[in-house]
Design a protein around this motif. Structure first.
Motif, PDB file in Angstrom:
ATOM      1  N   ALA A 266     -70.523 -24.857 -31.029  1.00  0.00           N
ATOM      2  CA  ALA A 266     -69.757 -23.812 -32.316  1.00  0.00           C
ATOM      3  C   ALA A 266     -70.847 -23.734 -33.628  1.00  0.00           C
ATOM      4  CB  ALA A 266     -68.857 -25.589 -32.834  1.00  0.00           C
ATOM      5  N   VAL A 267     -71.747 -24.456 -33.194  1.00  0.00           N
ATOM      6  CA  VAL A 267     -73.043 -23.552 -33.813  1.00  0.00           C
ATOM      7  C   VAL A 267     -74.047 -23.078 -33.509  1.00  0.00           C
ATOM      8  CG1 VAL A 267     -74.350 -24.664 -36.123  1.00  0.00           C
ATOM      9  CG2 VAL A 267     -72.180 -26.157 -35.735  1.00  0.00           C
ATOM     10  N   PHE A 268     -74.338 -22.319 -34.007  1.00  0.00           N
ATOM     11  CA  PHE A 268     -75.898 -21.253 -34.002  1.00  0.00           C
ATOM     12  C   PHE A 268     -76.164 -20.402 -34.196  1.00  0.00           C
ATOM     13  CE2 PHE A 268     -71.766 -19.002 -32.479  1.00  0.00           C
ATOM     14  CZ  PHE A 268     -71.571 -18.009 -33.119  1.00  0.00           C
ATOM     15  N   GLU A 269     -77.118 -19.530 -34.255  1.00  0.00           N
ATOM     16  CA  GLU A 269     -78.460 -19.254 -34.922  1.00  0.00           C
ATOM     17  C   GLU A 269     -77.464 -17.472 -34.813  1.00  0.00           C
ATOM     18  OE1 GLU A 269     -82.423 -18.457 -34.930  1.00  0.00           O
ATOM     19  OE2 GLU A 269     -82.843 -20.822 -34.536  1.00  0.00           O
ATOM     20  N   TYR A 270     -77.719 -16.928 -35.813  1.00  0.00           N
ATOM     21  CA  TYR A 270     -76.962 -15.919 -36.421  1.00  0.00           C
ATOM     22  C   TYR A 270     -77.399 -14.779 -36.955  1.00  0.00           C
ATOM     23  CZ  TYR A 270     -72.255 -12.391 -36.530  1.00  0.00           C
ATOM     24  OH  TYR A 270     -71.797 -11.206 -36.543  1.00  0.00           O
ATOM     25  N   GLU A 271     -77.227 -13.598 -36.930  1.00  0.00           N
ATOM     26  CA  GLU A 271     -78.414 -12.978 -37.297  1.00  0.00           C
ATOM     27  C   GLU A 271     -77.875 -11.551 -37.658  1.00  0.00           C
ATOM     28  OE1 GLU A 271     -82.007 -11.301 -38.651  1.00  0.00           O
ATOM     29  OE2 GLU A 271     -81.883 -13.338 -37.252  1.00  0.00           O
ATOM     30  N   MET A 272     -77.981 -11.233 -39.528  1.00  0.00           N
ATOM     31  CA  MET A 272     -78.063 -10.313 -40.506  1.00  0.00           C
ATOM     32  C   MET A 272     -78.948 -10.194 -41.224  1.00  0.00           C
ATOM     33  SD  MET A 272     -73.916 -11.639 -41.703  1.00  0.00           S
ATOM     34  CE  MET A 272     -73.806 -10.151 -42.276  1.00  0.00           C
ATOM     35  N   GLY A 273     -79.560  -9.160 -40.720  1.00  0.00           N
ATOM     36  CA  GLY A 273     -81.158  -8.964 -42.193  1.00  0.00           C
ATOM     37  C   GLY A 273     -81.845 -10.288 -41.651  1.00  0.00           C
TER      38      GLY A 273
ATOM     39  N   VAL B  70     -67.774 -13.261 -30.019  1.00  0.00           N
ATOM     40  CA  VAL B  70     -68.204 -15.040 -30.990  1.00  0.00           C
ATOM     41  C   VAL B  70     -66.825 -16.037 -30.656  1.00  0.00           C
ATOM     42  CG1 VAL B  70     -69.640 -16.069 -32.057  1.00  0.00           C
ATOM     43  CG2 VAL B  70     -70.262 -13.364 -32.266  1.00  0.00           C
ATOM     44  N   ILE B  71     -66.463 -15.369 -31.170  1.00  0.00           N
ATOM     45  CA  ILE B  71     -64.992 -16.640 -31.621  1.00  0.00           C
ATOM     46  C   ILE B  71     -64.502 -16.916 -29.977  1.00  0.00           C
ATOM     47  CG2 ILE B  71     -62.605 -17.799 -32.197  1.00  0.00           C
ATOM     48  CD1 ILE B  71     -63.777 -15.853 -34.684  1.00  0.00           C
ATOM     49  N   ASP B  72     -64.588 -15.430 -29.463  1.00  0.00           N
ATOM     50  CA  ASP B  72     -63.399 -15.970 -27.795  1.00  0.00           C
ATOM     51  C   ASP B  72     -64.423 -16.515 -26.856  1.00  0.00           C
ATOM     52  OD1 ASP B  72     -61.622 -14.978 -26.046  1.00  0.00           O
ATOM     53  OD2 ASP B  72     -62.670 -13.886 -24.935  1.00  0.00           O
ATOM     54  N   ASP B  73     -65.660 -15.500 -27.010  1.00  0.00           N
ATOM     55  CA  ASP B  73     -66.946 -16.831 -26.351  1.00  0.00           C
ATOM     56  C   ASP B  73     -66.306 -18.298 -26.120  1.00  0.00           C
ATOM     57  OD1 ASP B  73     -67.083 -14.146 -25.302  1.00  0.00           O
ATOM     58  OD2 ASP B  73     -69.156 -13.951 -26.405  1.00  0.00           O
ATOM     59  N   TYR B  74     -66.491 -18.518 -27.994  1.00  0.00           N
ATOM     60  CA  TYR B  74     -66.855 -19.933 -28.183  1.00  0.00           C
ATOM     61  C   TYR B  74     -65.194 -20.574 -27.292  1.00  0.00           C
ATOM     62  CZ  TYR B  74     -65.342 -23.750 -31.031  1.00  0.00           C
ATOM     63  OH  TYR B  74     -65.305 -25.558 -30.776  1.00  0.00           O
ATOM     64  N   ILE B  75     -64.353 -20.264 -27.328  1.00  0.00           N
ATOM     65  CA  ILE B  75     -62.675 -20.572 -26.943  1.00  0.00           C
ATOM     66  C   ILE B  75     -62.789 -21.297 -25.543  1.00  0.00           C
ATOM     67  CG2 ILE B  75     -60.627 -19.660 -26.147  1.00  0.00           C
ATOM     68  CD1 ILE B  75     -60.539 -17.924 -28.797  1.00  0.00           C
TER      69      ILE B  75
ATOM     70  N   VAL C 166     -79.573 -17.062 -40.001  1.00  0.00           N
ATOM     71  CA  VAL C 166     -78.537 -17.542 -40.639  1.00  0.00           C
ATOM     72  C   VAL C 166     -77.529 -18.695 -39.742  1.00  0.00           C
ATOM     73  CG1 VAL C 166     -77.759 -16.343 -42.488  1.00  0.00           C
ATOM     74  CG2 VAL C 166     -76.343 -15.879 -40.622  1.00  0.00           C
ATOM     75  N   TYR C 167     -76.773 -19.402 -39.438  1.00  0.00           N
ATOM     76  CA  TYR C 167     -76.122 -20.090 -38.588  1.00  0.00           C
ATOM     77  C   TYR C 167     -74.467 -19.770 -38.831  1.00  0.00           C
ATOM     78  CZ  TYR C 167     -80.450 -22.952 -38.857  1.00  0.00           C
ATOM     79  OH  TYR C 167     -81.570 -23.367 -38.617  1.00  0.00           O
ATOM     80  N   MET C 168     -74.560 -19.229 -37.775  1.00  0.00           N
ATOM     81  CA  MET C 168     -72.039 -19.417 -37.826  1.00  0.00           C
ATOM     82  C   MET C 168     -71.814 -20.905 -37.406  1.00  0.00           C
ATOM     83  SD  MET C 168     -69.929 -16.642 -35.917  1.00  0.00           S
ATOM     84  CE  MET C 168     -70.507 -15.046 -37.769  1.00  0.00           C
ATOM     85  N   VAL C 169     -71.126 -20.882 -37.753  1.00  0.00           N
ATOM     86  CA  VAL C 169     -69.719 -22.107 -37.270  1.00  0.00           C
ATOM     87  C   VAL C 169     -68.434 -22.076 -37.447  1.00  0.00           C
ATOM     88  CG1 VAL C 169     -68.937 -24.579 -38.817  1.00  0.00           C
ATOM     89  CG2 VAL C 169     -71.906 -23.085 -39.149  1.00  0.00           C
ATOM     90  N   ILE C 170     -68.351 -22.333 -36.329  1.00  0.00           N
ATOM     91  CA  ILE C 170     -66.543 -22.023 -35.485  1.00  0.00           C
ATOM     92  C   ILE C 170     -65.970 -23.145 -35.725  1.00  0.00           C
ATOM     93  CG2 ILE C 170     -65.210 -20.834 -34.082  1.00  0.00           C
ATOM     94  CD1 ILE C 170     -67.581 -19.085 -34.931  1.00  0.00           C
ATOM     95  N   ALA C 171     -65.324 -23.352 -36.812  1.00  0.00           N
ATOM     96  CA  ALA C 171     -64.852 -24.334 -37.346  1.00  0.00           C
ATOM     97  C   ALA C 171     -62.380 -24.290 -36.769  1.00  0.00           C
ATOM     98  CB  ALA C 171     -64.584 -24.200 -38.315  1.00  0.00           C
ATOM     99  N   LYS C 172     -62.309 -24.725 -36.526  1.00  0.00           N
ATOM    100  CA  LYS C 172     -60.257 -24.759 -36.161  1.00  0.00           C
ATOM    101  C   LYS C 172     -59.804 -24.965 -37.825  1.00  0.00           C
ATOM    102  CE  LYS C 172     -56.575 -24.937 -33.664  1.00  0.00           C
ATOM    103  NZ  LYS C 172     -56.402 -26.261 -32.654  1.00  0.00           N
ATOM    104  N   LYS C 173     -58.862 -24.184 -37.954  1.00  0.00           N
ATOM    105  CA  LYS C 173     -58.109 -24.064 -38.912  1.00  0.00           C
ATOM    106  C   LYS C 173     -57.255 -25.065 -38.921  1.00  0.00           C
ATOM    107  CE  LYS C 173     -57.998 -18.883 -39.964  1.00  0.00           C
ATOM    108  NZ  LYS C 173     -57.211 -18.051 -39.605  1.00  0.00           N
ATOM    109  N   ARG C 174     -56.702 -26.306 -39.959  1.00  0.00           N
ATOM    110  CA  ARG C 174     -56.155 -26.931 -40.538  1.00  0.00           C
ATOM    111  C   ARG C 174     -54.320 -26.331 -40.377  1.00  0.00           C
ATOM    112  NH1 ARG C 174     -57.264 -31.089 -45.361  1.00  0.00           N
ATOM    113  NH2 ARG C 174     -59.693 -31.594 -44.902  1.00  0.00           N
ATOM    114  N   ASN C 175     -54.953 -24.648 -40.805  1.00  0.00           N
ATOM    115  CA  ASN C 175     -53.298 -24.981 -40.655  1.00  0.00           C
ATOM    116  C   ASN C 175     -52.297 -24.215 -39.126  1.00  0.00           C
ATOM    117  OD1 ASN C 175     -55.141 -22.545 -42.001  1.00  0.00           O
ATOM    118  ND2 ASN C 175     -53.445 -21.775 -43.056  1.00  0.00           N
ATOM    119  N   ALA C 176     -53.726 -24.319 -38.596  1.00  0.00           N
ATOM    120  CA  ALA C 176     -53.170 -22.825 -37.618  1.00  0.00           C
ATOM    121  C   ALA C 176     -52.233 -23.328 -36.330  1.00  0.00           C
ATOM    122  CB  ALA C 176     -54.757 -23.084 -36.414  1.00  0.00           C
ATOM    123  N   LYS C 177     -51.482 -22.094 -36.687  1.00  0.00           N
ATOM    124  CA  LYS C 177     -49.554 -22.755 -35.770  1.00  0.00           C
ATOM    125  C   LYS C 177     -50.162 -22.351 -33.911  1.00  0.00           C
ATOM    126  CE  LYS C 177     -47.638 -20.664 -39.992  1.00  0.00           C
ATOM    127  NZ  LYS C 177     -46.713 -19.894 -39.942  1.00  0.00           N
TER     128      LYS C 177
END
Length: 328
Positions: free
Chosen positions: A209-216, A198-203, A219-230
């Motif tokens: 960045a926001v989409f419905e996600y099924e876990m029983g 999913v992250i790779d598809d977003y990239i 819910v919603y999955m939010v893909i956010a950039k890490k603050r400390n990403a190098k």
């Protein structure tokens, strides 16, 4: 606290319930052992020996101890903890080096051990220290499931406006439980193969960045950039996937707000570190004793936080000042 711990004493006993509790509080405040603390306290007053304190504490019924100390703590915090506050649930572990039994849990190797006495807590989290309070706790055994622990913590605490948990709680069962209870939550997703894709598809622009996600439950999955990403991090490692049932009309607002809200969860880790400074040191393998030391430690921590909150207009009460005030 002396009314909470029903310590049995003989009619002809020299030391009463309050004497045992006084010694317990003293060693906890000073973050020392029963042996060392009792010797220090004995310089100024007549107190029970370490053997007497330990023997009477170990004789207490575990279930009664947990119920009594949780009740005492809720009585302490009830004016400061209420429905509608941000809260976090987490596990904290204390290394264990004795014989394996139902009271120890296994996890990754750290501090020279891979087995631990584990405690689950629910806490209020806030930007400043005086807003952080531990509300309820339970020891975790090999027989307990996370769903049972989370349900019990929520049942015995004020209702959170938002519940924050780490990825160890990213399970279908937990999400289903929170959905059924109507609890709003944010939990980081475990980076399994599905989530990595999913992250790779977003990239690569194939997923928003926001989409419905099924876990029983939906819910919603939010893909956010890490603050400390190098810069040299793998692309997939530069992002954090968060699962939530909090919905915004504007997806960009979700991307901005949800990660910031989740940062409050780290305050429970800070609370654990400070609470350690109020916990009696021990090498005992007795589980009841360990539970008493852990729970008394955070009750004293809460007492300090509340004392500081109630006097903040006049002066700051450091942990050192608080200890000395209680001891006097």
């Amino acid at each position: 606290m002396k009314e909470s711990l029903d310590i049995k004493v003989a009619k002809n006993s020299k030391y009463m319930n309050e004497d045992i509790v006084k010694s317990l509080i003293y060693v906890s405040l000073n973050n020392t052992s029963a042996e060392s603390g009792s010797k220090d306290l004995a310089k100024d007053m007549d107190v029970p020996s370490p053997d007497v304190v330990l023997r009477r504490l170990k004789a207490l019924d575990l279930s009664n101890v947990i119920n009594a100390l949780n009740k005492a703590n809720m009585k302490l915090v009830k004016k400061h903890a209420r429905d509608g506050m941000k809260m976090a649930i987490d596990y904290t572990e204390e290394p264990y080096y004795g014989k394996i039994d139902m009271y120890v849990t296994r996890n990754k190797y750290k501090s020279g051990a891979d087995v631990f006495h584990t405690f689950a807590t629910i806490s209020v989290v806030g930007k400043v220290e005086r807003e952080r309070l531990t509300l309820y706790s339970l020891p975790v055994t090999r027989l307990d499931t996370k769903e049972e622990i989370v349900r019990e913590l929520l049942k015995n605490s004020p209702r959170p406006s938002l519940l924050l948990m780490d990825r160890g709680f990213f399970t279908i069962e937990i999400i289903k439980l929170l959905t059924e209870m109507g609890i709003k939550f944010i939990i980081p997703a475990v980076r399994n193969e599905r989530v990595k894709r999913v992250i790779d598809d977003y990239i690569h622009g194939m997923m928003p960045a926001v989409f419905e996600y099924e876990m029983g439950s939906k819910v919603y999955m939010v893909i956010a950039k890490k603050r400390n990403a190098k810069e040299d991090d793998r692309p997939v490692d530069k992002y954090i996937p968060l699962v939530t049932n909090v919905k915004f009309d504007d997806p960009q607002e979700m991307v901005a707000v949800i990660p910031e809200e989740y940062r409050y969860r780290w305050e429970i880790e800070t609370s654990y570190r400070v609470e350690d400074g109020f916990e009696t040191k021990t090498t005992s393998r007795n589980f009841t004793l360990r539970v008493i030391y852990f729970m008394v430690g955070y009750i004293l921590y809460n007492s300090w936080i509340i004392a500081e909150a109630e006097t903040i207009k006049y002066r700051e009460i450091t942990a050192y000042v608080f200890r000395k005030t209680i001891e006097s």
